[in-house]
Design a protein around this motif. Structure first.
Motif, PDB file in Angstrom:
ATOM      1  N   GLU A  62     -44.109  39.701  51.632  1.00  0.00           N
ATOM      2  CA  GLU A  62     -43.247  38.615  51.162  1.00  0.00           C
ATOM      3  C   GLU A  62     -43.893  37.849  49.999  1.00  0.00           C
ATOM      4  O   GLU A  62     -43.198  37.379  49.111  1.00  0.00           O
ATOM      5  CB  GLU A  62     -42.899  37.659  52.311  1.00  0.00           C
ATOM      6  CG  GLU A  62     -42.076  38.296  53.404  1.00  0.00           C
ATOM      7  CD  GLU A  62     -40.783  38.921  52.893  1.00  0.00           C
ATOM      8  OE1 GLU A  62     -40.215  38.389  51.921  1.00  0.00           O
ATOM      9  OE2 GLU A  62     -40.360  39.945  53.440  1.00  0.00           O
ATOM     10  N   GLU A  92     -36.226  35.435  50.286  1.00  0.00           N
ATOM     11  CA  GLU A  92     -37.606  35.874  50.518  1.00  0.00           C
ATOM     12  C   GLU A  92     -38.490  34.685  50.928  1.00  0.00           C
ATOM     13  O   GLU A  92     -39.473  34.859  51.626  1.00  0.00           O
ATOM     14  CB  GLU A  92     -38.202  36.558  49.275  1.00  0.00           C
ATOM     15  CG  GLU A  92     -37.395  37.694  48.672  1.00  0.00           C
ATOM     16  CD  GLU A  92     -37.259  38.924  49.544  1.00  0.00           C
ATOM     17  OE1 GLU A  92     -37.690  38.917  50.704  1.00  0.00           O
ATOM     18  OE2 GLU A  92     -36.682  39.910  49.052  1.00  0.00           O
ATOM     19  N   HIS A  95     -38.249  34.455  54.574  1.00  0.00           N
ATOM     20  CA  HIS A  95     -39.095  35.476  55.209  1.00  0.00           C
ATOM     21  C   HIS A  95     -40.559  35.044  55.197  1.00  0.00           C
ATOM     22  O   HIS A  95     -41.283  35.201  56.184  1.00  0.00           O
ATOM     23  CB  HIS A  95     -38.981  36.819  54.489  1.00  0.00           C
ATOM     24  CG  HIS A  95     -37.580  37.362  54.437  1.00  0.00           C
ATOM     25  ND1 HIS A  95     -37.223  38.417  53.649  1.00  0.00           N
ATOM     26  CD2 HIS A  95     -36.452  36.980  55.088  1.00  0.00           C
ATOM     27  CE1 HIS A  95     -35.928  38.671  53.806  1.00  0.00           C
ATOM     28  NE2 HIS A  95     -35.442  37.810  54.673  1.00  0.00           N
TER      29      HIS A  95
END
Ligand code: FE2
Ligand code: FE2
Length: 213
Positions: A62, A92, A95
């Motif tokens: 990530e 992202e 994440h």
């Protein structure tokens, strides 16, 4: 009133994102963690360490995603491509934050080599963006393909009892599949197998190192 960002404005924003990504400070997820409300699994020390290793790999992935999108957004020619990438980059961030929280819950930490992976991914992203939007989007698609393969493998490896990690990885897999599909639909080129193989080899090096360090 909106105003166009100057290059300096953009560079300051980029520097801010780099700091937030690498220092784990100031990033907030737009969506709550999929693990929220689910009980902690019964993990012994060996399994806890294994899951922490897997989550560290995912966290590094990530960090690389942030760098890649940032590099591309900096050099992408079409404003629509830039916007699309920034939208995916926001997911992202979710994440990134979820993986980081999970690592902390597992009494572990992110990879010490994240700054190096960040730099490499940023350079690759900026290069792809500078070559052209089709290559840039194709690069996203090929990267997401690799990320999805890792996530499926990690989902197979997770202990049955670790529902918190599983739910995070399942949501990430769903998002990454969509990012890849969108990139191709937006005009990304399909990379030839030798390029994809080279990317797989590079990601293997990254994952094997991040699992431990
Ligand atoms: Fe992601
Ligand atoms: Fe993604």
């Amino acid at each position: 009133m909106t105003r166009r960002l100057t290059l300096i404005d953009r560079l300051i924003c980029e520097a801010d994102t780099v700091m937030r990504t690498l220092t784990s400070r100031g990033n907030t997820a737009g969506r709550p963690s999929p693990a929220q409300g689910h009980r902690e699994g019964d993990l012994d020390e060996i399994r806890r360490r294994h899951v922490a290793g897997l989550m560290r790999v995912n966290h590094t992935g990530e960090v690389c995603a942030q760098a890649l999108y940032q590099g591309q957004a900096l050099t992408a020619k079409l404003p629509t491509v830039r916007e699309e990438m920034q939208e995916a980059a926001a997911e992202e961030v979710d994440h990134l934050v979820w993986c980081e929280e999970r690592l902390r819950e597992l009494n572990s930490r992110p990879s010490l080599l994240n700054p190096a992976w960040y730099g490499l991914s940023f350079a690759l992203g900026a290069l792809a963006g500078a070559i052209g939007d089709a290559i840039s989007l194709g690069f996203v698609a090929a990267t997401e393909e690799r990320v999805c393969a890792h996530l499926r493998d990690h989902l197979r490896q997770l202990p049955e009892d670790d529902r918190r990690s599983r739910l995070i990885l399942q949501q990430m897999l769903e998002d990454e599949e969509r990012h890849g599909e969108n990139a191709l639909a937006a005009g990304g080129s399909q990379f030839p197998p030798p390029v994809k193989n080279a990317m797989t080899a590079l990601s293997r090096v990254m994952t094997q190192i991040s699992y431990y360090i």
